[in-house]
Design a protein around this motif. Structure first.
Motif, PDB file in Angstrom:
ATOM      1  N   UNK A  19       0.859  -1.117  -0.181  1.00 51.00           N
ATOM      2  CA  UNK A  19       0.016   0.076  -0.139  1.00 51.00           C
ATOM      3  C   UNK A  19       0.893   1.236  -0.054  1.00 51.00           C
ATOM      4  N   UNK A  20       0.557   2.207  -0.695  1.00 53.68           N
ATOM      5  CA  UNK A  20       1.219   3.591  -0.844  1.00 53.68           C
ATOM      6  C   UNK A  20       1.402   4.227   0.641  1.00 53.68           C
ATOM      7  N   UNK A  21       0.574   3.923   1.553  1.00 54.29           N
ATOM      8  CA  UNK A  21       0.659   4.547   3.006  1.00 54.29           C
ATOM      9  C   UNK A  21       1.993   3.785   3.687  1.00 54.29           C
ATOM     10  N   UNK A  22       2.654   2.801   3.154  1.00 56.05           N
ATOM     11  CA  UNK A  22       3.622   2.217   3.868  1.00 56.05           C
ATOM     12  C   UNK A  22       5.003   2.890   3.454  1.00 56.05           C
ATOM     13  N   UNK A  23       4.843   3.774   2.346  1.00 56.16           N
ATOM     14  CA  UNK A  23       5.907   4.463   2.217  1.00 56.16           C
ATOM     15  C   UNK A  23       7.001   3.636   2.013  1.00 56.16           C
ATOM     16  N   UNK A  24       7.254   2.635   0.978  1.00 54.79           N
ATOM     17  CA  UNK A  24       8.258   1.782   0.949  1.00 54.79           C
ATOM     18  C   UNK A  24       9.470   2.599   0.192  1.00 54.79           C
ATOM     19  N   UNK A  25      10.790   2.337   0.860  1.00 60.08           N
ATOM     20  CA  UNK A  25      11.860   3.029   0.310  1.00 60.08           C
ATOM     21  C   UNK A  25      12.677   1.996  -0.383  1.00 60.08           C
ATOM     22  N   UNK A  26      13.128   0.908  -0.024  1.00 60.95           N
ATOM     23  CA  UNK A  26      14.007   0.062  -0.742  1.00 60.95           C
ATOM     24  C   UNK A  26      13.547  -1.591  -0.421  1.00 60.95           C
ATOM     25  N   UNK A  27      14.329  -2.343  -1.316  1.00 54.98           N
ATOM     26  CA  UNK A  27      14.166  -3.874  -1.010  1.00 54.98           C
ATOM     27  C   UNK A  27      15.745  -4.321  -0.767  1.00 54.98           C
ATOM     28  N   UNK A  28      15.691  -5.487   0.035  1.00 55.62           N
ATOM     29  CA  UNK A  28      17.193  -5.983   0.052  1.00 55.62           C
ATOM     30  C   UNK A  28      16.976  -7.474   0.333  1.00 55.62           C
ATOM     31  N   UNK A  29      17.751  -8.163  -0.268  1.00 54.52           N
ATOM     32  CA  UNK A  29      17.816  -9.761  -0.352  1.00 54.52           C
ATOM     33  C   UNK A  29      18.821  -9.908   0.850  1.00 54.52           C
ATOM     34  N   UNK A  30      18.120 -10.432   1.893  1.00 57.65           N
ATOM     35  CA  UNK A  30      18.864 -10.918   3.170  1.00 57.65           C
ATOM     36  C   UNK A  30      18.821 -12.248   3.192  1.00 57.65           C
ATOM     37  N   UNK A  31      19.921 -13.019   3.001  1.00 52.03           N
ATOM     38  CA  UNK A  31      19.870 -14.486   2.858  1.00 52.03           C
ATOM     39  C   UNK A  31      18.531 -14.917   2.258  1.00 52.03           C
ATOM     40  N   UNK A  32      17.845 -15.821   2.876  1.00 51.23           N
ATOM     41  CA  UNK A  32      16.301 -16.240   2.143  1.00 51.23           C
ATOM     42  C   UNK A  32      15.399 -15.320   2.456  1.00 51.23           C
ATOM     43  N   UNK A  33      15.539 -14.441   3.030  1.00 52.05           N
ATOM     44  CA  UNK A  33      14.532 -13.418   3.179  1.00 52.05           C
ATOM     45  C   UNK A  33      14.514 -12.187   2.194  1.00 52.05           C
ATOM     46  N   UNK A  34      13.513 -11.546   1.966  1.00 50.22           N
ATOM     47  CA  UNK A  34      13.461 -10.257   1.357  1.00 50.22           C
ATOM     48  C   UNK A  34      13.135  -9.314   2.395  1.00 50.22           C
ATOM     49  N   UNK A  35      14.040  -8.444   2.537  1.00 46.34           N
ATOM     50  CA  UNK A  35      13.642  -7.223   3.431  1.00 46.34           C
ATOM     51  C   UNK A  35      13.061  -6.043   3.076  1.00 46.34           C
TER      52      UNK A  35
END
Length: 643
Positions: A19-35
């Motif tokens: 949702x736009x309200x989350x104000x997403x700034x970036x994605x990072x692949x941290x091991x098996x997880x996506x941060x």
């Protein structure tokens, strides 16, 4: 859609669905997880289910982190947490991980903290990492948590590099060229040095990497990775099924020689393995033997460890997904399920398993999404063990008989698993008046291992877990005495007071159990009870098989003959391994049925006997025309190919 989802597709789905309200700034692949980093975590309280929807669509694990710019200062964070979490939670410590943006909360009642987790994240900007505070303090558990905090920067860099490696596009398999091959580097026609190399067109994965405790530190104690032309730096990942030296004992050795990938195991296995490896280093150095790896290698292994929970699907390579299931063997022990390619091949590797409920653990899981090949242990493939109740009664009878003779009982035991089970049995028997309340001296790693058990009540049997969560410590009793140092041993043995001594190691390969054995062996009123498997080549195996004159080198460097006059018993029913009947029963229950059954981790006669029984009972087991294989050391088996 291919197995490995395109990275641009992953990014586009997340940016589109968040949702736009989350104000997403970036994605990072941290091991098996996506941060996923956001500036407004408030959306979690209103649209929190969107995260699980995205994870389900892209088939990846997602963790929400906050942008550093919105995180509140430490003092305010700590005060807020203490104000919103009920005092009944018993918070013991709150620490901030500046690198990962996590607030580590250690509490006696984690459920009460978890209920406030999203609220804490939204208000403070720090993601709660909640850790159970066990009733028994574990030094190793605390050191591991402290180490992760102090090395957080290294840890984050490693996880991001790992994330890029895991989520990269597949190369050969993408063009329809793939294969799955196994090579057995140990535990083939033997017990010890478990190690199986799994190769695909994209990846090289090790299932366990252990030591053979009956062969010292000779080349035959090591998995023979040196003979197949693969360097440790070529390995993408190691999966450790459980914390015994024959499965986990040489993982740091790989780091010493260039391995730089991830090690996957459960949290409990991580803690127990760390303790086991540090003890191994201390014992070898004390005996004047150069260990095969250093403490620095153990610490690096820890920083590269990705701890997983049961039944959670995790990407570990571009073409391999891993799921761990309960193996019922020891605390945190796991059955490995590998999903290779887009349904190309599925492997189940049991490690060591127990298909029967014990005092400590519930029986092994047997239902999987898919199974093409099962690699199964065969330690007791030629033997039927007594029922658990019979084993318990026999133990208590020996204790009572020895008590009535005025003697003492020595129980040399594996620090992990058997010791805790024996402690619960003795404590409950004394509570119920089945045996007198006599001193039980506990020495070696046993106390530290028991403390780790109390940190994971959810991994224990339903009964023990319930008792621990209710505030009881079933591993303790008023007559239990924890010993530190060597001084009291002679005094304990020479005292007229009857006693029980629980000490490691369980195979008399070293440790305090050997010293007690030397002191107690000449007295025919004393008893020694073996409660775990004795590997060929160990002192325990020789004595169990009838040796009554043992040569030792004394403190003056002279050979001394020790005549064993104490009573020697072996109770097989306490084993954490399945016996022949349970192994066959496990194959009968496994769903879906495999087309290939590979038997490992057993002496030659045990594997041959079990293979023969499987062949004779095909219809009963429901395995149809499944192939049964009993590989030798360095044998390779191609399970599937598409070239």
């Amino acid at each position: 859609m291919s197995f490995n989802i395109d990275l641009s597709y992953i990014r586009s789905v997340i940016f589109k669905m968040m949702p736009p309200a989350a104000q997403l700034t970036r994605l990072e692949f941290e091991g098996p997880e996506i941060a996923v980093y956001v500036k407004n975590p408030q959306f979690l309280l209103e649209q929190g289910d969107i995260v699980s929807q995205i994870a389900k669509l892209i088939k990846k694990r997602i963790v929400i982190r906050t942008d550093p710019s919105i995180r509140k200062q430490g003092k305010e964070v700590i005060e807020y947490i203490k104000s919103v979490v009920p005092a009944e939670a018993g918070i013991e410590s709150i620490e901030l991980d500046e690198v990962l943006g996590e607030v580590v909360i250690k509490a006696r009642n984690t459920q009460l903290v978890e209920e406030k987790a999203n609220q804490i994240l939204v208000y403070t900007g720090w993601r709660p990492k909640i850790i159970r505070s066990p009733p028994m303090r574990s030094r190793v558990y605390e050191e591991i948590m402290s180490g992760y905090l102090s090395e957080s920067d290294y840890r984050l860099k490693f996880l991001r590099a790992l994330g890029e490696a895991i989520h990269r596009d597949v190369l050969l398999a993408k063009n329809g060229s793939n294969y799955v091959r196994l090579t057995f580097l140990g535990a083939a026609q033997e017990v010890g040095r478990s190690a199986v190399l799994v190769e695909t067109a994209e990846s090289k994965i090790l299932l366990d990497f252990g030591l053979n405790p009956g062969r010292g530190l000779s080349p035959n104690a090591f998995p023979r990775i040196d003979l197949i032309g693969i360097d440790p730096e070529d390995i993408d990942a190691v999966i450790v099924t459980h914390a015994h030296l024959d499965h986990a004992g040489l993982v740091p050795y790989l780091f010493k020689y260039g391995f730089n990938g991830a090690v996957y195991m459960t949290e409990a296995t991580r803690d127990l393995t760390t303790l086991l490896l540090k003890d191994f280093l201390e014992v070898t150095e004390r005996e004047g033997v150069e260990p095969p790896f250093s403490l620095r290698d153990v610490e690096k292994m820890l920083l590269h460890t990705v701890a997983l929970k049961y039944n959670v699907v995790t990407d570990i390579a571009p073409d391999i997904r891993l799921t761990l299931y309960n193996a019922g063997h020891i605390l945190g022990s796991a059955i490995v399920h590998l999903h290779i390619g887009n349904g190309f091949h599925n492997i189940v590797y049991t490690g060591d398993l127990k298909f029967g409920k014990t005092r400590l653990l519930d029986r092994a899981d047997y239902e999987f999404p898919r199974v093409d090949t099962i690699i199964m242990e065969s330690t007791y493939g030629a033997t039927d063990q007594p029922r658990r109740e019979e084993a318990e009664n026999e133990l208590l009878k020996i204790v009572l008989d020895t008590y009535n003779k005025g003697g003492k009982v020595l129980i040399p035991t594996l620090s992990v698993g058997r010791a805790q089970e024996v402690m619960v049995i003795l404590a409950d028997a004394m509570r119920q008046g089945k045996i007198p309340k006599i001193p039980v001296y506990i020495e070696g790693m046993v106390h530290e291992v028991t403390a780790i058990h109390t940190a994971y009540p959810d991994l224990l049997s339903k009964d023990l877990g319930k008792r621990l969560r209710g505030g009881e410590n079933p591993f303790d009793f008023e007559t239990f005495v924890r010993l530190e140092g060597r001084e009291p041993r002679t005094e304990i043995v020479e005292s007229p007071q009857q006693a029980i001594i629980i000490a490691s190691s369980g195979m008399l390969t070293g440790g305090p159990a050997v010293e007690y054995f030397k002191l107690m062996a000449p007295n025919p009123n004393n008893s020694m009870i073996f409660v775990n498997y004795q590997v060929e080549g160990t002192l325990g195996r020789r004595i169990r098989d009838g040796a009554r004159e043992i040569a030792f080198v004394n403190e003056k460097g002279k050979v001394e003959i020790l005549r064993v006059k104490m009573q020697v018993y072996s109770i097989e029913g306490f084993s954490g391994h399945s016996d022949r009947h349970q192994l066959l029963d496990y194959l009968r229950h496994v769903q879906p049925k495999p087309s290939r059954i590979i038997l490992v981790h057993g002496e030659k006669n045990a594997i041959a006997s079990l293979a023969n029984e499987v062949e004779k009972r095909r219809k009963f087991l429901g395995i149809g025309d499944a192939t049964v294989l009993t590989p030798n050391l360095l044998d390779s088996v191609t399970l599937a190919y598409n070239m």
